[in-house]
Design an enzyme around this catalytic site. Sequence first.
Site, PDB file in Angstrom:
ATOM      1  N   GLU A 118       6.619   4.634  -9.613  1.00 14.79           N
ATOM      2  CA  GLU A 118       7.311   3.679  -8.744  1.00 14.79           C
ATOM      3  C   GLU A 118       7.670   4.296  -7.395  1.00 14.79           C
ATOM      4  O   GLU A 118       8.268   5.378  -7.359  1.00 14.79           O
ATOM      5  CB  GLU A 118       8.589   3.202  -9.464  1.00 14.79           C
ATOM      6  CG  GLU A 118       9.031   1.815  -9.096  1.00 14.79           C
ATOM      7  CD  GLU A 118       7.957   0.780  -9.407  1.00 14.79           C
ATOM      8  OE1 GLU A 118       7.623   0.033  -8.470  1.00 14.79           O
ATOM      9  OE2 GLU A 118       7.452   0.720 -10.530  1.00 14.79           O
ATOM     10  N   HIS A 119       7.333   3.606  -6.319  1.00 13.41           N
ATOM     11  CA  HIS A 119       7.687   4.020  -4.949  1.00 13.41           C
ATOM     12  C   HIS A 119       7.104   5.377  -4.562  1.00 13.41           C
ATOM     13  O   HIS A 119       7.735   6.139  -3.832  1.00 13.41           O
ATOM     14  CB  HIS A 119       9.214   4.079  -4.765  1.00 13.41           C
ATOM     15  CG  HIS A 119       9.845   2.731  -4.653  1.00 13.41           C
ATOM     16  ND1 HIS A 119       9.783   1.966  -3.512  1.00 13.41           N
ATOM     17  CD2 HIS A 119      10.554   2.003  -5.549  1.00 13.41           C
ATOM     18  CE1 HIS A 119      10.427   0.822  -3.716  1.00 13.41           C
ATOM     19  NE2 HIS A 119      10.890   0.814  -4.948  1.00 13.41           N
ATOM     20  N   LYS A 154       9.757  -8.433  -0.792  1.00 12.80           N
ATOM     21  CA  LYS A 154       9.922  -7.119  -0.159  1.00 12.80           C
ATOM     22  C   LYS A 154       9.707  -7.138   1.354  1.00 12.80           C
ATOM     23  O   LYS A 154      10.286  -6.335   2.071  1.00 12.80           O
ATOM     24  CB  LYS A 154       9.094  -6.046  -0.858  1.00 12.80           C
ATOM     25  CG  LYS A 154       7.645  -5.964  -0.538  1.00 12.80           C
ATOM     26  CD  LYS A 154       7.000  -4.863  -1.389  1.00 12.80           C
ATOM     27  CE  LYS A 154       5.495  -4.932  -1.238  1.00 12.80           C
ATOM     28  NZ  LYS A 154       4.767  -4.503  -2.403  1.00 12.80           N
ATOM     29  N   ASP A 203      -1.355  -1.697  -4.515  1.00 18.76           N
ATOM     30  CA  ASP A 203      -1.572  -3.077  -4.948  1.00 18.76           C
ATOM     31  C   ASP A 203      -2.973  -3.559  -4.588  1.00 18.76           C
ATOM     32  O   ASP A 203      -3.657  -4.203  -5.387  1.00 18.76           O
ATOM     33  CB  ASP A 203      -0.530  -4.006  -4.295  1.00 18.76           C
ATOM     34  CG  ASP A 203       0.891  -3.564  -4.618  1.00 18.76           C
ATOM     35  OD1 ASP A 203       1.049  -2.747  -5.537  1.00 18.76           O
ATOM     36  OD2 ASP A 203       1.821  -4.035  -3.951  1.00 18.76           O
ATOM     37  N   ASP A 205       3.390   5.691  -4.010  1.00 14.01           N
ATOM     38  CA  ASP A 205       2.068   5.571  -3.355  1.00 14.01           C
ATOM     39  C   ASP A 205       2.194   5.821  -1.854  1.00 14.01           C
ATOM     40  O   ASP A 205       1.371   6.509  -1.257  1.00 14.01           O
ATOM     41  CB  ASP A 205       1.397   4.224  -3.664  1.00 14.01           C
ATOM     42  CG  ASP A 205       2.200   3.002  -3.238  1.00 14.01           C
ATOM     43  OD1 ASP A 205       3.425   3.117  -3.045  1.00 14.01           O
ATOM     44  OD2 ASP A 205       1.595   1.912  -3.105  1.00 14.01           O
ATOM     45  N   SER A 233       2.851  -8.429  -7.520  1.00 17.39           N
ATOM     46  CA  SER A 233       1.888  -8.326  -6.436  1.00 17.39           C
ATOM     47  C   SER A 233       1.164  -9.611  -6.064  1.00 17.39           C
ATOM     48  O   SER A 233      -0.004  -9.594  -5.720  1.00 17.39           O
ATOM     49  CB  SER A 233       0.860  -7.271  -6.821  1.00 17.39           C
ATOM     50  OG  SER A 233       0.605  -6.478  -5.737  1.00 17.39           O
ATOM     51  N   SER A 234       1.885 -10.738  -6.126  1.00 17.52           N
ATOM     52  CA  SER A 234       1.259 -12.005  -5.738  1.00 17.52           C
ATOM     53  C   SER A 234       0.858 -11.984  -4.263  1.00 17.52           C
ATOM     54  O   SER A 234      -0.202 -12.483  -3.890  1.00 17.52           O
ATOM     55  CB  SER A 234       2.210 -13.173  -6.002  1.00 17.52           C
ATOM     56  OG  SER A 234       3.431 -12.984  -5.299  1.00 17.52           O
ATOM     57  N   GLY A 285       7.399  -8.866  -8.297  1.00 19.13           N
ATOM     58  CA  GLY A 285       6.936  -7.484  -8.398  1.00 19.13           C
ATOM     59  C   GLY A 285       5.597  -7.352  -9.104  1.00 19.13           C
ATOM     60  O   GLY A 285       5.225  -6.277  -9.550  1.00 19.13           O
TER      61      GLY A 285
END
EC number: 2.7.1.157
Length: 451
Positions: A42-43, A227, A183, A45, A138-139, A136
Amino acid sequence: SLSESPCFSYVLLKLKEMFNSKFGSIPKFYVRAPGRVNIIGEHIDYCGYSVLPMAIEQDVLIAVEPVKTYTLQLANTNPLYPDFSTSANNIQIDKTKALWHNYFLCGLKGIQEHFGLSNLTGMNCLVDGNIPPSSGLSSSSALVCCAGLVTLTVLGRNLSKVELAEICAKSERYIGTEGGGMDQSISFLAEEGTAKLIEFSPLRATDVKLPSGAVFVIANSCVEMNKAATSHFNIRVMECRLAAKLLAKYKNLQWDNVLRLEEVQAKLGISLEEMLLVTEDALHPEPYNPEEICRCLGISLEELRTQILSPNTQGVLIFKLYQRAKHVYSEAARVLQFKKICEEAPENMVQLLGELMNQSHMSCQDMYECSCPELDQLVDICRKFGAQGSRLTGAGWGGCTVSIVPADKLPSFLANVHKAYYQRSDGSLAPEKQSLFATKPGGGALVFLEA
């Protein structure tokens, strides 16, 4: 496979009918791009570190008809998202508004700029999707990727999946999100039946075989987090950048061109565990203010604001550099441990993977501060009812959790979590937002020529 499934054929036919009633014509082709769940990592990349996502079955689907005019017409099957039309040669993206069509425009503009085209053909597009928004999963990135592939197809050009992922990752920044590229990468590089270790610079994806005796379950906290519309995400990106610069300066490295925490480790040539020790020595747990950061780096406040901070973080007064760096280096190590356990497949692998997921959530909670009370409650409920591990996924501050559940416990797990979290006596959670489902690794983005 997807294209042969009767359910999917039905979705395409329905979309074709809706397209016909909207535009009075028939689509020439269809494009789909999946959402994703990040199992661990998480967080990190955008700090240069590898992550471990898989594509989910839920996706964005677009029906497309190229037209002779230079007009781009976008419609959405969901009435909440209004129609939009613009000249295909004058794409304007308003960063101040997180409107649905802006994500489509990001993908289109990315491809247009990659090929250096000033004139784009017009098109009619009808967008459909079943990824819960702001959850969360990733739409928004799936829509960017889908639009990129639509544009590429209309132009009759070719690019590799890696090139497409890199272009779409870069173009999503037009909307003001400083994301890292996970993503878009998984949306294009996913393959059915396997999760992927995604590495950056250069971008590459390696299969990770998940344990056969367990299922990954996604549960939506029903707290929406957009986000691009919040500064939380971009502040974290900046805290990591500042931490990287202070660590580099502490180690007498050329700090001014360092942007990511991974670059510091690479330049020092040491392990993640050793980076955690350097962080202990170099940074203090108390928050830093802009003046102290300037003193550490020997620069003026003006230089900090104009040369390092992004426009939307220039007003931030406290930066928690120690906590953010600790999370990133420990989480990067957990990703590598997770992959190693999947490869070695020990008897107790589900338990070991679960422990790593639990540690990840704790670090997100305490060190990265990207959880929220509802996510913490949902994670506790999932563990209580049989998950070996549970954590927030997809940035946090709302959205979903992902849990690893032994396959034989799945039915009771789903029933109990549904009852404990979603069937509240006060009826505060709207039923359509309730998302609790087991998932398996799906395939990546595709073009279909007919329904």
